[in-house]
Design a protein around this motif. Structure first.
Motif, mmCIF file in Angstrom:
data_model
loop_
_atom_site.group_PDB
_atom_site.id
_atom_site.type_symbol
_atom_site.label_atom_id
_atom_site.label_comp_id
_atom_site.label_asym_id
_atom_site.label_seq_id
_atom_site.Cartn_x
_atom_site.Cartn_y
_atom_site.Cartn_z
ATOM 1 N N GLU A 104 0.807 -1.218 0.000
ATOM 2 C CA GLU A 104 0.000 0.000 0.000
ATOM 3 C C GLU A 104 0.846 1.276 0.000
ATOM 4 O OE1 GLU A 104 -2.976 -0.004 3.073
ATOM 5 O OE2 GLU A 104 -3.343 -2.142 2.818
ATOM 6 N N GLN A 105 2.168 1.158 -0.178
ATOM 7 C CA GLN A 105 2.968 2.380 -0.137
ATOM 8 C C GLN A 105 2.614 3.300 -1.303
ATOM 9 O OE1 GLN A 105 7.365 2.084 -1.100
ATOM 10 N NE2 GLN A 105 6.901 -0.082 -0.813
ATOM 11 N N ASN A 106 2.752 4.579 -1.055
ATOM 12 C CA ASN A 106 2.391 5.591 -2.045
ATOM 13 C C ASN A 106 3.105 5.344 -3.372
ATOM 14 O OD1 ASN A 106 0.796 6.880 -0.167
ATOM 15 N ND2 ASN A 106 2.271 8.495 0.266
ATOM 16 N N TYR A 107 2.382 5.596 -4.445
ATOM 17 C CA TYR A 107 2.949 5.433 -5.782
ATOM 18 C C TYR A 107 4.173 6.332 -5.939
ATOM 19 C CZ TYR A 107 3.430 5.492 -10.834
ATOM 20 O OH TYR A 107 3.939 5.401 -12.104
ATOM 21 N N GLY A 108 5.242 5.768 -6.460
ATOM 22 C CA GLY A 108 6.447 6.534 -6.728
ATOM 23 C C GLY A 108 7.350 6.749 -5.532
ATOM 24 N N GLN A 109 6.961 6.243 -4.371
ATOM 25 C CA GLN A 109 7.798 6.386 -3.190
ATOM 26 C C GLN A 109 8.410 5.034 -2.821
ATOM 27 O OE1 GLN A 109 5.460 8.164 -0.036
ATOM 28 N NE2 GLN A 109 5.445 10.165 -1.032
ATOM 29 N N ILE A 110 9.675 5.058 -2.475
ATOM 30 C CA ILE A 110 10.341 3.861 -1.968
ATOM 31 C C ILE A 110 10.563 4.107 -0.481
ATOM 32 C CG2 ILE A 110 12.356 2.358 -2.125
ATOM 33 C CD1 ILE A 110 12.671 3.343 -5.022
ATOM 34 N N CYS A 111 9.757 3.494 0.323
ATOM 35 C CA CYS A 111 9.761 3.775 1.756
ATOM 36 C C CYS A 111 10.938 3.101 2.462
ATOM 37 C CB CYS A 111 8.447 3.311 2.370
ATOM 38 S SG CYS A 111 7.010 4.191 1.712
ATOM 39 N N GLY A 112 11.423 3.766 3.485
ATOM 40 C CA GLY A 112 12.466 3.217 4.339
ATOM 41 C C GLY A 112 13.866 3.654 3.991
ATOM 42 N N ILE A 113 14.200 3.680 2.713
ATOM 43 C CA ILE A 113 15.573 3.956 2.261
ATOM 44 C C ILE A 113 16.037 5.359 2.648
ATOM 45 C CG2 ILE A 113 17.019 4.314 0.219
ATOM 46 C CD1 ILE A 113 16.719 1.444 0.705
ATOM 47 N N GLY A 114 15.200 6.351 2.383
ATOM 48 C CA GLY A 114 15.594 7.733 2.668
ATOM 49 C C GLY A 114 15.918 7.949 4.136
ATOM 50 N N LYS A 157 25.531 -4.668 8.108
ATOM 51 C CA LYS A 157 25.752 -5.927 7.394
ATOM 52 C C LYS A 157 24.444 -6.443 6.804
ATOM 53 C CE LYS A 157 28.169 -9.679 6.324
ATOM 54 N NZ LYS A 157 28.299 -9.819 4.889
ATOM 55 N N LYS A 158 23.358 -6.297 7.545
ATOM 56 C CA LYS A 158 22.036 -6.707 7.051
ATOM 57 C C LYS A 158 21.687 -5.925 5.777
ATOM 58 C CE LYS A 158 17.751 -8.422 7.532
ATOM 59 N NZ LYS A 158 17.431 -9.846 7.512
ATOM 60 N N ILE A 159 21.948 -4.617 5.774
ATOM 61 C CA ILE A 159 21.679 -3.785 4.596
ATOM 62 C C ILE A 159 22.517 -4.263 3.418
ATOM 63 C CG2 ILE A 159 21.832 -1.461 3.631
ATOM 64 C CD1 ILE A 159 21.316 -0.421 6.523
ATOM 65 N N VAL A 160 23.793 -4.500 3.670
ATOM 66 C CA VAL A 160 24.693 -4.983 2.616
ATOM 67 C C VAL A 160 24.200 -6.322 2.071
ATOM 68 C CG1 VAL A 160 27.028 -5.840 2.155
ATOM 69 C CG2 VAL A 160 26.706 -3.726 3.475
ATOM 70 N N ASP A 161 23.822 -7.239 2.961
ATOM 71 C CA ASP A 161 23.366 -8.574 2.548
ATOM 72 C C ASP A 161 22.050 -8.534 1.777
ATOM 73 O OD1 ASP A 161 25.612 -9.644 3.708
ATOM 74 O OD2 ASP A 161 24.581 -10.391 5.502
ATOM 75 N N MET A 162 21.269 -7.467 1.995
ATOM 76 C CA MET A 162 20.009 -7.312 1.265
ATOM 77 C C MET A 162 20.242 -6.752 -0.140
ATOM 78 S SD MET A 162 17.688 -5.838 4.429
ATOM 79 C CE MET A 162 16.360 -5.228 3.400
ATOM 80 N N ASN A 163 21.506 -6.497 -0.487
ATOM 81 C CA ASN A 163 21.874 -5.940 -1.792
ATOM 82 C C ASN A 163 21.207 -4.605 -2.075
ATOM 83 O OD1 ASN A 163 23.760 -7.856 -2.803
ATOM 84 N ND2 ASN A 163 22.065 -9.274 -3.101
ATOM 85 N N ILE A 164 21.114 -3.791 -1.030
ATOM 86 C CA ILE A 164 20.603 -2.432 -1.193
ATOM 87 C C ILE A 164 21.815 -1.544 -1.423
ATOM 88 C CG2 ILE A 164 19.292 -0.568 -0.138
ATOM 89 C CD1 ILE A 164 18.117 -2.736 1.759
ATOM 90 N N HIS A 165 21.952 -1.046 -2.627
ATOM 91 C CA HIS A 165 23.127 -0.254 -2.990
ATOM 92 C C HIS A 165 22.866 1.220 -2.704
ATOM 93 C CE1 HIS A 165 24.803 -3.868 -4.675
ATOM 94 N NE2 HIS A 165 23.706 -4.050 -5.373
ATOM 95 N N VAL A 166 23.128 1.585 -1.447
ATOM 96 C CA VAL A 166 22.912 2.965 -1.009
ATOM 97 C C VAL A 166 24.171 3.441 -0.285
ATOM 98 C CG1 VAL A 166 20.406 2.750 -0.825
ATOM 99 C CG2 VAL A 166 21.836 2.169 1.151
ATOM 100 N N PRO A 167 24.393 4.766 -0.267
ATOM 101 C CA PRO A 167 25.577 5.277 0.434
ATOM 102 C C PRO A 167 25.457 5.107 1.946
ATOM 103 C CG PRO A 167 24.228 7.081 -0.400
ATOM 104 C CD PRO A 167 23.632 5.817 -0.929
ATOM 105 N N LEU A 168 26.428 4.435 2.528
ATOM 106 C CA LEU A 168 26.450 4.213 3.969
ATOM 107 C C LEU A 168 27.687 4.820 4.630
ATOM 108 C CD1 LEU A 168 25.252 0.490 3.921
ATOM 109 C CD2 LEU A 168 23.882 2.508 4.478
ATOM 110 N N LEU A 169 28.651 5.268 3.819
ATOM 111 C CA LEU A 169 29.807 5.987 4.348
ATOM 112 C C LEU A 169 29.473 7.470 4.328
ATOM 113 C CD1 LEU A 169 32.728 4.117 2.561
ATOM 114 C CD2 LEU A 169 32.110 3.986 4.971
#
Length: 200
Positions: A104-114, A157-169
């Motif tokens: 049910e997340q809003n169209y065009g939004q990727i929740c959680g990542i931001g 490590k959980k984020i890395v293992d989920m293959n979410i390619h986001v800036p963490l440094l």
């Protein structure tokens, strides 16, 4: 098993339920009314190092900001749709939002990542790099999470293992001249993050 590890093994809804049991309910709505201009006084628990998380951020982003709040149902601001958490627990909630996306997340939004990349991880990186805050409530935020660096690294490590390619440094205070969050001054955390697979 630590509490953070337990949360990491749960679904998003289970995490929310666990935190409600741990801290109790938020007593009042987040905003005073549907205009979402003024936050309700007396509901924060910053002196305990806690934040308020909007449970429905698995459906809509930035619900604590007036502009985004007004674009969504005011039900998302109701007391029973809020939960207290410390900063590390907040990270877990956002990881779970990504891991268990709500249909049910809003169209065009990727929740959680931001929330992870723009707010929570930069602040935790600052904390585990030795930042010193002047505000008393922020000092409490540090005090509450500082002993749990190993759990923080498990979250990353959980984020890395989920293959979410986001800036963490990342950091809120990237100022090498001031000696804050530069590779030279914070080699230990850089090394630890790189060791668990963080690329950028």
């Amino acid at each position: 098993m630590s509490y953070i590890e337990e949360l990491l093994s749960m679904t998003y809804d289970e995490c929310v339920d666990s935190l409600l049991k741990k801290y109790g309910s938020v007593p009042k709505d987040y905003f005073l009314d549907a205009d979402c201009i003024k936050k309700t006084p007396g509901i924060t628990r910053g002196k305990e190092g806690l934040y308020i998380h909007h449970i429905d951020e698995d459906k809509a982003i930035l619900l604590s900001t007036p502009d985004h709040a007004r674009l969504n149902s005011f039900d998302y601001q109701k007391a029973d749709r809020l939960v207290y958490c410390n900063l590390l627990e907040h990270l877990v909630l956002h990881i779970k939002i990504v891991e268990y996306p709500n249909v049910e997340q809003n169209y065009g939004q990727i929740c959680g990542i931001g929330g992870i990349t723009n707010f929570i991880v930069p602040e935790l990186n600052d904390i585990y790099s030795g930042i010193v805050y002047k505000q008393e409530w922020k000092k409490k935020v540090i005090e509450v999470v500082l002993p749990y660096k190993a759990d923080y690294l498990k979250c990353i490590k959980k984020i890395v293992d989920m293959n979410i390619h986001v800036p963490l440094l990342s950091s809120f205070i990237f100022n090498e001249k001031a000696g804050i969050w530069s590779k030279d001054k914070n080699e230990e955390l850089f090394r630890e993050l790189k060791k668990i697979g963080v690329k950028y």
